[in-house]
Design a protein around this motif. Structure first.
Motif, PDB file in Angstrom:
ATOM      1  N   TYR A  75     -14.685  -9.081  -0.619  1.00  0.00           N
ATOM      2  CA  TYR A  75     -13.319  -8.677  -0.970  1.00  0.00           C
ATOM      3  C   TYR A  75     -13.301  -7.243  -1.492  1.00  0.00           C
ATOM      4  O   TYR A  75     -12.418  -6.445  -1.150  1.00  0.00           O
ATOM      5  N   MET A  76     -14.293  -6.908  -2.305  1.00  0.00           N
ATOM      6  CA  MET A  76     -14.389  -5.544  -2.829  1.00  0.00           C
ATOM      7  C   MET A  76     -14.599  -4.539  -1.698  1.00  0.00           C
ATOM      8  O   MET A  76     -14.016  -3.446  -1.700  1.00  0.00           O
ATOM      9  N   GLU A  77     -15.430  -4.901  -0.736  1.00  0.00           N
ATOM     10  CA  GLU A  77     -15.662  -4.015   0.412  1.00  0.00           C
ATOM     11  C   GLU A  77     -14.380  -3.778   1.202  1.00  0.00           C
ATOM     12  O   GLU A  77     -14.103  -2.662   1.651  1.00  0.00           O
ATOM     13  N   GLN A  78     -13.591  -4.841   1.375  1.00  0.00           N
ATOM     14  CA  GLN A  78     -12.327  -4.708   2.101  1.00  0.00           C
ATOM     15  C   GLN A  78     -11.371  -3.748   1.399  1.00  0.00           C
ATOM     16  O   GLN A  78     -10.527  -3.117   2.042  1.00  0.00           O
ATOM     17  N   ARG A  79     -11.514  -3.634   0.094  1.00  0.00           N
ATOM     18  CA  ARG A  79     -10.676  -2.715  -0.680  1.00  0.00           C
ATOM     19  C   ARG A  79     -11.267  -1.305  -0.716  1.00  0.00           C
ATOM     20  O   ARG A  79     -10.742  -0.446  -1.410  1.00  0.00           O
ATOM     21  N   GLY A  80     -12.346  -1.076   0.027  1.00  0.00           N
ATOM     22  CA  GLY A  80     -12.931   0.252   0.112  1.00  0.00           C
ATOM     23  C   GLY A  80     -14.029   0.549  -0.882  1.00  0.00           C
ATOM     24  O   GLY A  80     -14.503   1.684  -0.988  1.00  0.00           O
ATOM     25  N   MET A  81     -14.476  -0.473  -1.611  1.00  0.00           N
ATOM     26  CA  MET A  81     -15.518  -0.265  -2.603  1.00  0.00           C
ATOM     27  C   MET A  81     -16.903  -0.354  -1.960  1.00  0.00           C
ATOM     28  O   MET A  81     -17.119  -1.127  -1.032  1.00  0.00           O
TER      29      MET A  81
END
Length: 375
Positions: free
Chosen positions: A108-114
């Motif tokens: 989920y964090m990756e999907q937010r660009g993290m």
């Protein structure tokens, strides 16, 4: 039914039920209310239970935050830390064999660009030291590594990892769900800044757990963005009316686990040793154990029956014995844990997890092994 799926959940202890019942029938007050006796009794019960859970780790009572379970605790900690401390260093590091409630948050964090780093493990499933060192050089905001694996039982040296993170100014979290109640967890070093657990893994009720959020060296509470906003319960970390009966049950389960800690560890080691010996004796040509057989959580046995489909085996056993292919939260997928330690798809599909409780008996294990020979 003989139950060998204790890593998924455990049978609630009758003494835990007895402790809970008054808070379902007579002491039904809301602990956030004031002045009248029902509210005060509920509040006192919550704080007594908070102290019982804190003793499992040797931490302060106000560092115990009640949640609905380890999944919520993991979400609270990972999302809360990254939102609060991300800044310009928006990076999170997790091991590749974490529980789905960690890995899904990381996705989920990756999907937010993290930026998310996935730390490699060795052939046992333990975090690789070289990979960890390379990760720390990048200086992520938070490192999350499970204390013990829910599928193989393999242990990580989280105390050493947490200390290394602290020396670099990196926050450290561990999911201790499978370790609590089976191994000694106290005292918990302050460098382990965050910890998650669930009551139903130590013979307590379902639907209740805790996030341990340590204060800093000056005794100042760690700032963390809440996952649930509302009335400001649980020191503003987690709002919502407290589930008093479940909290009381959690406290009682913690008290019982701590009271018999050494005895439970020894009992689980004895049961596991007997199971391993019987399986090798009866099936020397097809049995292979996955992960480390020594430095691990006692009672969790991940074993291959070569040439056997695990799903078909479990179905054949299901009328009499309860066991699993792996994590109950990822039951529809081939194990990412076993894949990460280098097993082939065929090896994964021939592997089952047998997870024991101190309530199990030698006779149950013998019955299980005898039944396997007949199949």
């Amino acid at each position: 039914m003989i139950y060998f799926d204790n890593s998924a959940t455990t049978k609630i202890d009758p003494r835990v039920v007895d402790a809970m019942l008054p808070y379902l029938y007579e002491e039904y007050g809301n602990p956030s209310s004031k002045y009248y006796s029902l509210a005060m009794h509920a509040k006192d019960a919550v704080e007594a239970s908070r102290a019982q859970v804190a003793k499992l780790f040797g931490c302060d009572s106000d560092e115990v935050i009640f949640t609905s379970g380890a999944t919520e605790s993991n979400n609270l900690i990972l999302k809360g830390v990254m939102e609060t401390y991300g800044g310009k260093k928006h990076s999170l590091a997790v091991s590749k064999v974490e529980h789905s409630s960690i890995l899904e948050v990381a996705g989920y964090m990756e999907q937010r660009g993290m930026e998310v780093m996935y730390i490699n493990v060795d052939s046992y499933g333990r975090v690789d030291e070289t990979a960890l060192a390379a990760t720390l050089d990048i200086e992520p905001v938070l490192v999350s590594v499970q204390w013990g694996n829910n599928e193989t039982g393999v242990l990580n040296d989280i105390r050493s990892m947490a200390k290394r993170c602290e020396e670099r100014g990196i926050l450290f979290h561990t999911d201790a769900t499978q370790v609590v109640g089976k191994l000694e967890t106290s005292p918990l070093e302050r460098s382990v800044r965050f910890l998650s657990l669930s009551a139903h893994k130590l013979h307590g009720p379902k639907g209740i757990g805790a996030a341990i959020i340590r204060k800093d060296e000056l005794g100042i509470k760690t700032k963390l963005a809440p996952l649930i906003h509302g009335g400001g319960q649980e020191y503003n970390y987690r709002s919502g009316t407290l589930s008093v009966h479940n909290i009381v049950g959690f406290g009682k389960a913690a008290e019982l686990a701590l009271l018999r800690q050494e005895e439970i560890t020894i009992r689980l080691q004895e049961l596991e040793e007997h199971l391993r010996h019987k399986l090798v004796e009866l099936f020397p040509d097809i049995v292979r154990f996955n992960g480390d057989v020594t430095n691990k959580i006692p009672g969790i046995v991940n074993v291959q029956f070569r040439g056997t489909n695990n799903e078909l085996l479990i179905k054949k056993l299901s009328d009499r014995y309860a066991l699993s292919t792996g994590s109950a939260c990822s039951s529809s997928k081939p194990s990412h844990v076993l894949h990460s330690i280098g097993l082939t798809l065929n090896e994964i599909r021939s592997s089952v997890r047998i997870s024991l409780s101190h309530m199990n008996t030698i006779e149950e294990i013998d019955s299980f092994c005898a039944f396997l020979t007949a199949k």
